[in-house]
Write a protein that holds these residues in place. Structure first.
Motif, PDB file in Angstrom:
ATOM      1  N   HIS A  98       0.864  -1.179   0.000  1.00 34.55           N
ATOM      2  CA  HIS A  98       0.000   0.000   0.000  1.00 34.55           C
ATOM      3  C   HIS A  98       0.897   1.225   0.000  1.00 34.55           C
ATOM      4  CE1 HIS A  98      -3.692   2.248   1.841  1.00 34.55           C
ATOM      5  NE2 HIS A  98      -2.971   3.041   1.075  1.00 34.55           N
ATOM      6  N   GLU A 100       0.890   5.512  -1.100  1.00 36.35           N
ATOM      7  CA  GLU A 100       0.153   6.678  -1.597  1.00 36.35           C
ATOM      8  C   GLU A 100       0.871   7.945  -1.185  1.00 36.35           C
ATOM      9  OE1 GLU A 100      -3.707   7.454   0.200  1.00 36.35           O
ATOM     10  OE2 GLU A 100      -3.216   6.056   1.804  1.00 36.35           O
ATOM     11  N   THR A 101       0.591   9.022  -1.913  1.00 28.05           N
ATOM     12  CA  THR A 101       1.203  10.299  -1.581  1.00 28.05           C
ATOM     13  C   THR A 101       0.765  10.712  -0.182  1.00 28.05           C
ATOM     14  OG1 THR A 101      -0.628  11.278  -2.875  1.00 28.05           O
ATOM     15  CG2 THR A 101       1.537  11.196  -3.906  1.00 28.05           C
ATOM     16  N   ASN A 106      -1.269  11.553   7.783  1.00 28.65           N
ATOM     17  CA  ASN A 106      -0.159  10.602   7.811  1.00 28.65           C
ATOM     18  C   ASN A 106       1.127  11.257   8.304  1.00 28.65           C
ATOM     19  OD1 ASN A 106      -1.808   8.579   6.782  1.00 28.65           O
ATOM     20  ND2 ASN A 106      -1.273   9.036   4.665  1.00 28.65           N
ATOM     21  N   LEU A 128       5.861   9.862   0.441  1.00 27.58           N
ATOM     22  CA  LEU A 128       4.940   8.735   0.343  1.00 27.58           C
ATOM     23  C   LEU A 128       4.585   8.135   1.687  1.00 27.58           C
ATOM     24  CD1 LEU A 128       6.785   6.947  -2.596  1.00 27.58           C
ATOM     25  CD2 LEU A 128       4.664   8.260  -2.797  1.00 27.58           C
ATOM     26  N   HIS A 129       3.368   7.642   1.787  1.00 24.01           N
ATOM     27  CA  HIS A 129       2.915   6.868   2.939  1.00 24.01           C
ATOM     28  C   HIS A 129       2.951   5.408   2.516  1.00 24.01           C
ATOM     29  CE1 HIS A 129       0.900   5.907   6.625  1.00 24.01           C
ATOM     30  NE2 HIS A 129      -0.106   5.316   5.990  1.00 24.01           N
ATOM     31  N   SER A 154       5.062  11.348  -7.659  1.00 25.83           N
ATOM     32  CA  SER A 154       4.431  11.752  -6.394  1.00 25.83           C
ATOM     33  C   SER A 154       4.209  13.258  -6.349  1.00 25.83           C
ATOM     34  CB  SER A 154       5.289  11.314  -5.207  1.00 25.83           C
ATOM     35  OG  SER A 154       6.489  12.067  -5.125  1.00 25.83           O
ATOM     36  N   HIS A 159      -3.028  13.020  -6.564  1.00 21.73           N
ATOM     37  CA  HIS A 159      -3.033  11.856  -5.685  1.00 21.73           C
ATOM     38  C   HIS A 159      -2.472  10.670  -6.455  1.00 21.73           C
ATOM     39  CE1 HIS A 159      -5.292   8.783  -3.015  1.00 21.73           C
ATOM     40  NE2 HIS A 159      -4.212   9.179  -2.406  1.00 21.73           N
ATOM     41  N   VAL A 161      -1.471   6.535  -5.891  1.00 23.66           N
ATOM     42  CA  VAL A 161      -1.643   5.426  -4.957  1.00 23.66           C
ATOM     43  C   VAL A 161      -1.423   4.098  -5.669  1.00 23.66           C
ATOM     44  CG1 VAL A 161      -4.130   5.362  -5.370  1.00 23.66           C
ATOM     45  CG2 VAL A 161      -3.223   4.361  -3.275  1.00 23.66           C
ATOM     46  N   ILE A 163      -2.468   0.182  -4.650  1.00 19.04           N
ATOM     47  CA  ILE A 163      -3.124  -0.739  -3.730  1.00 19.04           C
ATOM     48  C   ILE A 163      -3.512  -1.997  -4.494  1.00 19.04           C
ATOM     49  CG2 ILE A 163      -5.091  -1.119  -2.180  1.00 19.04           C
ATOM     50  CD1 ILE A 163      -5.210   1.822  -1.641  1.00 19.04           C
TER      51      ILE A 163
END
Length: 213
Positions: A98, A100-101, A106, A128-129, A154, A159, A161, A163
């Motif tokens: 997983h 995402e920006t 976060n 990034l997260h 990024s 956005h 991501v 996943i």
């Protein structure tokens, strides 16, 4: 005709003309946008379609399935349209990854020491997260050929991501020229190429089971 009626009639006429001009402009923009999306798809050998007033482009890039669609989100005054690029990377990335920006929430958790995952690279971790990183994926993300296009993507998208092996990049608004469409997809597709190339190299470099001691 009284002066008041004359003024009122002029106001109504001006309003009608303004509405007509706005409708014509919107029609012209929609037609220009559809032509641009069709031209963009044709130039890449991809397909173009319209579904419920939304545009969709489908194709394959570097062996990965790609879709570029317009989406309408929100209601009333909060309604907005945007372009979303999706690329299937399930064959090169683990489903548990997983990424995402970074969102503000976060960043706060990260500063409190509640970080779920880290690449070990300050710039990547700031941008990034990340969740569920194993050593192989961490090595993939920090590899020079992946790191740079990942950082660029990024920054270039509203956005970004990944996943369940699906990369999704959002662009605010809808590009209405073929040039803008190319600019929109370029960072994500460069990242796709880098990820697939690096993953292929890693697979080749791994010793065959019969060669392991």
């Amino acid at each position: 005709m009284t002066e008041e009626a004359y003024v009122k009639g002029g106001f109504i006429l001006a309003s009608v003309l303004l509405i007509a001009a706005s409708a014509w402009q919107n029609f012209h923009i929609r037609r220009k946008t559809k032509h641009a999306w069709h031209t963009f798809a044709t130039a890449r050998g991809w397909s173009y379609d319209e579904i419920a007033r939304e545009m969709e482009v489908l194709g394959v890039h570097h062996g990965a399935q790609v879709s570029l669609v317009t989406e309408t989100r929100g209601q009333g005054k909060g309604t907005r349209r945007l372009a979303v690029l999706r690329v299937d990377l399930s064959d090169v990335l683990p489903s548990g990854l997983h990424m995402e920006t970074q969102l503000l929430s976060n960043r706060v958790l990260d500063r409190l020491g509640k970080k779920d995952g880290a690449a070990g690279d300050p710039e990547l971790d700031d941008a990034l997260h990340l969740k569920d990183l194993n050593p192989q994926v961490r090595a993939l993300l920090v590899a020079p050929q992946v790191r740079e296009p990942l950082l660029r993507a990024s920054k270039d998208y509203k956005h970004l991501v990944i996943i369940e092996g699906l990369l999704e990049a959002e662009y605010p608004g809808v590009p209405f020229t073929a040039v803008d469409l190319e600019k929109h997809v370029a960072p994500a597709l460069a990242l796709v190429e880098a990820l697939r190339t690096a993953a292929d190299r890693a697979a080749v470099s791994e010793p065959h089971p019969t060669q392991r001691v």
